[in-house]
Design an enzyme around this catalytic site. Structure first.
Site, short mmCIF file in Angstrom:
data_model
loop_
_atom_site.label_atom_id
_atom_site.label_comp_id
_atom_site.label_asym_id
_atom_site.label_seq_id
_atom_site.Cartn_x
_atom_site.Cartn_y
_atom_site.Cartn_z
N TYR A 45 -20.13 25.17 8.58
CA TYR A 45 -18.84 25.56 9.16
C TYR A 45 -17.70 24.63 8.70
CZ TYR A 45 -15.19 26.20 12.68
OH TYR A 45 -13.97 26.39 13.29
N SER A 86 -9.21 28.00 9.47
CA SER A 86 -9.76 29.21 10.12
C SER A 86 -9.56 30.49 9.32
CB SER A 86 -9.16 29.40 11.50
OG SER A 86 -9.69 28.46 12.38
N TYR A 111 -5.55 34.08 18.11
CA TYR A 111 -6.04 33.53 19.38
C TYR A 111 -5.15 33.98 20.55
CZ TYR A 111 -8.01 30.94 15.58
OH TYR A 111 -8.60 30.61 14.40
N LYS A 154 -12.65 32.13 8.21
CA LYS A 154 -13.50 32.92 9.13
C LYS A 154 -13.51 34.40 8.73
CE LYS A 154 -12.61 29.69 12.97
NZ LYS A 154 -11.78 29.47 14.17
N VAL A 187 -5.28 26.05 10.99
CA VAL A 187 -4.52 24.87 11.42
C VAL A 187 -4.01 24.02 10.25
CG1 VAL A 187 -5.47 24.63 13.76
CG2 VAL A 187 -6.64 23.52 11.85
#
Ligand code: DON
Length: 304
Positions: free
Chosen positions: A189, A64, A240, A67, A258
């Site tokens: 992605y 992530s 998050y 991103k 992760v």
């Protein structure tokens, strides 16, 4: 002058002695193969001096953290129009939750939860001729490193088990917030998430977010207003449902993945990357968070 090297050495020593390292992400089977005992930390300051300890030159799956790079590219392409398709509010939910997406009619809360990142991926797929090649070239440019690459084994591993992401993309499609095919967008992605980078490469790539949008190659990729927005999103949404805890303990904008990586930064001062594959129950690297708390406590440098 702050003795960053002494502080990183002390952090590394503490990390080596820590037994409870959390749990490795195994929902992407390929990630579960990584050695739990790895730990790396790398810091770059505004003078581009580098400080490191542990396995800071070893590549891992950035997941992530990618991103932030896709958001940077999409913001460059769409500017303010991007926010019509993705919001800028913390979700308070885990990265892969879908209930809010249904409730809020296909507008993801922010670009760092998976549905938001899938919308950003869709923007890149729509606007770039060869999305995967152009995104890789972009990351290599901001990293000032042409050796960075995708890991096709991680891509196939995630494709095989990515049911939640397929669900997210299908929901987005049903709400008309996905322009391209589910399969095409998710292929992009999964590639962005599979990028392999080390702490050293990540810290140097994030230099642009402490340097007003100008990367190490001195190319300007963002206006200072856009940098402000991306850093604000990292602070409020980068972890998050643990964004509050990260701000509370560490006090810096940052982004986790992760694969066990975390990058955090202090505008105009430094950026730092850590890697330890074990995650806490919110999906953020357990030792990485402890290390960064120690860093901002010892240096007395947080944004607060
Ligand atoms: O989509 C996924 O589930 C992964 N490719 C990325 C998730 C991730 O890294 C969440 N971060 N902490």
């Amino acid at each position: 002058m702050i003795d960053y090297q002494r502080i990183l050495n002390a952090i590394h020593q503490t990390a080596q002695k820590t037994e409870d390292r959390g749990k490795i992400a195994d929902y992407i089977p390929e990630l579960a193969k990584v050695d739990m005992h790895k730990f790396g930390i790398h810091l770059v300051n505004m003078n581009q001096e580098n400080f490191c300890a542990g396995n800071s030159n070893e590549g891992f799956s950035i997941q992530s953290i990618s991103k932030v790079f896709t958001l940077t590219m999409a913001l460059g392409l769409l500017e303010e129009k991007l926010w019509e398709r993705v919001d800028v509010e913390p979700s308070g939910d885990p990265f892969n939750h879908l209930s809010l997406l249904e409730f809020e009619k296909g507008i993801p809360r922010n670009p760092f939860i998976n549905p938001g990142a899938i919308v950003v991926a869709d923007v890149l797929v729509s606007h770039l001729k060869n999305p995967k090649d152009e995104f890789l070239a972009f990351v290599r440019d901001i990293a000032d490193d042409d050796t960075i690459d995708y890991d096709s084994t991680v891509v196939s591993s995630e494709k095989r088990t990515g049911y939640h992401n397929y669900a997210a993309a299908n929901l987005l499609k049903s709400f008309n917030n996905l322009e391209n095919d589910v399969e095409t967008v998710l292929d992009f992605y999964f590639h962005q998430c599979s990028l392999t980078m080390s702490c050293a490469q990540l810290a140097n790539t994030f230099f642009l977010y402490i340097n007003n949008g100008k990367c190490r190659r001195k190319n300007t990729h963002l206006t200072s207003g856009q940098v402000k927005r991306i850093n604000a999103l990292m602070l409020t949404c980068g972890f998050y449902d643990e964004a509050g805890e990260f701000a509370f303990e560490v006090g810096l904008p940052g982004k986790s993945g992760v694969g066990g990586g975390i990058v955090a930064l202090h505008p105009n001062k430094f950026c730092v990357a850590t890697w330890s594959p074990g995650l806490n129950d919110k999906g953020n690297s357990k030792l990485g968070m402890l290390a960064l708390e120690k860093l901002t406590t010892e240096t007395e440098l947080s944004i607060f």
